[in-house]
Design a protein around this motif. Structure first.
Motif, short mmCIF file in Angstrom:
data_model
loop_
_atom_site.label_atom_id
_atom_site.label_comp_id
_atom_site.label_asym_id
_atom_site.label_seq_id
_atom_site.Cartn_x
_atom_site.Cartn_y
_atom_site.Cartn_z
N GLU A 1 20.67 1.48 -2.81
CA GLU A 1 21.83 2.50 -2.39
C GLU A 1 21.47 3.75 -1.96
N LEU A 2 19.90 4.14 -1.81
CA LEU A 2 19.34 5.24 -1.48
C LEU A 2 18.52 4.96 -0.43
N ASN A 3 18.54 3.94 0.37
CA ASN A 3 17.87 3.21 1.39
C ASN A 3 16.25 2.97 0.99
N GLY A 4 16.22 2.86 -0.12
CA GLY A 4 14.81 2.25 -0.56
C GLY A 4 14.51 0.81 -0.33
N THR A 5 13.47 0.43 -0.29
CA THR A 5 13.37 -1.13 -0.05
C THR A 5 11.93 -1.40 -1.03
N ARG A 6 11.97 -2.62 -1.36
CA ARG A 6 10.81 -3.13 -2.01
C ARG A 6 9.52 -3.07 -1.13
N ALA A 7 8.75 -2.43 -1.42
CA ALA A 7 7.52 -2.67 -0.24
C ALA A 7 6.54 -3.55 -0.47
N TYR A 8 6.30 -3.68 -1.93
CA TYR A 8 5.51 -4.83 -2.17
C TYR A 8 5.76 -5.35 -3.73
N SER A 9 5.34 -6.56 -3.94
CA SER A 9 5.39 -6.99 -5.48
C SER A 9 4.22 -7.72 -5.98
N LEU A 10 3.50 -7.14 -7.10
CA LEU A 10 2.50 -8.08 -7.63
C LEU A 10 2.87 -8.44 -8.93
N ASP A 11 1.89 -9.18 -9.56
CA ASP A 11 2.41 -9.89 -11.10
C ASP A 11 2.49 -8.68 -12.12
N HIS A 12 1.82 -7.45 -11.74
CA HIS A 12 2.19 -6.46 -12.71
C HIS A 12 2.76 -5.23 -12.27
N TYR B 1 8.20 0.46 -4.27
CA TYR B 1 9.46 1.08 -3.66
C TYR B 1 9.09 2.04 -2.49
N SER B 2 9.62 1.85 -1.16
CA SER B 2 9.44 2.60 -0.24
C SER B 2 10.90 3.33 -0.02
N PHE B 3 10.85 4.69 0.69
CA PHE B 3 12.05 5.31 1.11
C PHE B 3 11.81 5.67 2.62
N GLY B 4 10.64 5.23 2.96
CA GLY B 4 10.58 5.81 4.52
C GLY B 4 9.17 6.27 4.67
N ASN B 5 8.85 6.56 6.00
CA ASN B 5 7.45 7.12 6.61
C ASN B 5 7.29 8.41 5.86
N ASN B 6 6.29 8.56 5.51
CA ASN B 6 5.91 9.82 5.02
C ASN B 6 6.47 10.40 3.66
N THR B 7 7.28 9.54 2.96
CA THR B 7 7.82 9.99 1.72
C THR B 7 7.10 9.28 0.46
N PRO B 8 7.21 9.66 -0.62
CA PRO B 8 6.56 9.26 -1.70
C PRO B 8 7.13 7.98 -2.26
N MET B 9 6.18 6.99 -2.67
CA MET B 9 6.78 5.84 -2.99
C MET B 9 6.76 5.77 -4.60
N ILE B 10 7.71 5.05 -5.31
CA ILE B 10 8.04 4.76 -6.57
C ILE B 10 7.33 3.45 -7.07
N ILE B 11 6.44 3.60 -7.96
CA ILE B 11 5.72 2.24 -8.25
C ILE B 11 6.36 1.90 -9.78
N VAL B 12 6.61 0.88 -10.04
CA VAL B 12 7.08 0.34 -11.56
C VAL B 12 6.20 -0.56 -11.89
N THR B 13 5.35 -0.26 -12.95
CA THR B 13 4.14 -1.15 -13.41
C THR B 13 4.18 -1.45 -14.72
N ARG B 14 3.66 -2.47 -15.40
CA ARG B 14 3.00 -2.62 -16.92
C ARG B 14 1.84 -2.01 -16.77
#
Length: 121
Positions: A25-36, A40-53
């Motif tokens: 809903e905020l134009n973010g996309t899943r940039a990559y997925s690893l097992d852990h 998430y990316s929100f466009g060029n030159n913007t900070p990513m948000i990473i969710v991790t164990r």
């Protein structure tokens, strides 16, 4: 300049459902997925948000006083994102509304307790 922000998760599949839906809903996309972790990316030159164990294998906890602020395009989007987060299992930390003369925002915690704000500034 911020490159990325990392938040912890104790249930990565559940976090994926929550953030895939919310960030779309905020134009973010899943940039990559690893097992852990999921990035998430929100466009060029913007900070990513990473969710991790957590790397150390311990329980993920949220920081007291830590918050991630997401920018909306209008008050209707602030209201909609806040409502969407709650419908996905977030807890309300402050319903959307004006706070001061030049700020409109709403607050919530994701299912792991990480605090977010969706706002106009």
């Amino acid at each position: 300049m911020i490159g990325y922000i990392t938040i912890g998760s104790n249930d990565l599949p559940a976090s994926a459902v929550f953030f895939d839906t919310l960030f779309t809903e905020l134009n973010g996309t899943r940039a990559y997925s690893l097992d852990h972790m999921i990035g998430y990316s929100f466009g060029n030159n913007t900070p990513m948000i990473i969710v991790t164990r957590p790397h150390d294998g311990e329980t993920a906890t949220h920081g007291n006083g830590t918050m991630i602020s997401l920018t909306a395009k209008g008050t209707a989007q602030v209201d909609a994102i806040h409502a969407l987060a709650l419908s996905l299992g977030a807890t309300d930390e402050g319903e959307p509304g004006p706070r001061g003369r030049h700020f409109y925002g709403g607050y919530f915690r994701d299912p792991d307790g990480n605090k977010f704000n969706i706002c106009l500034t």
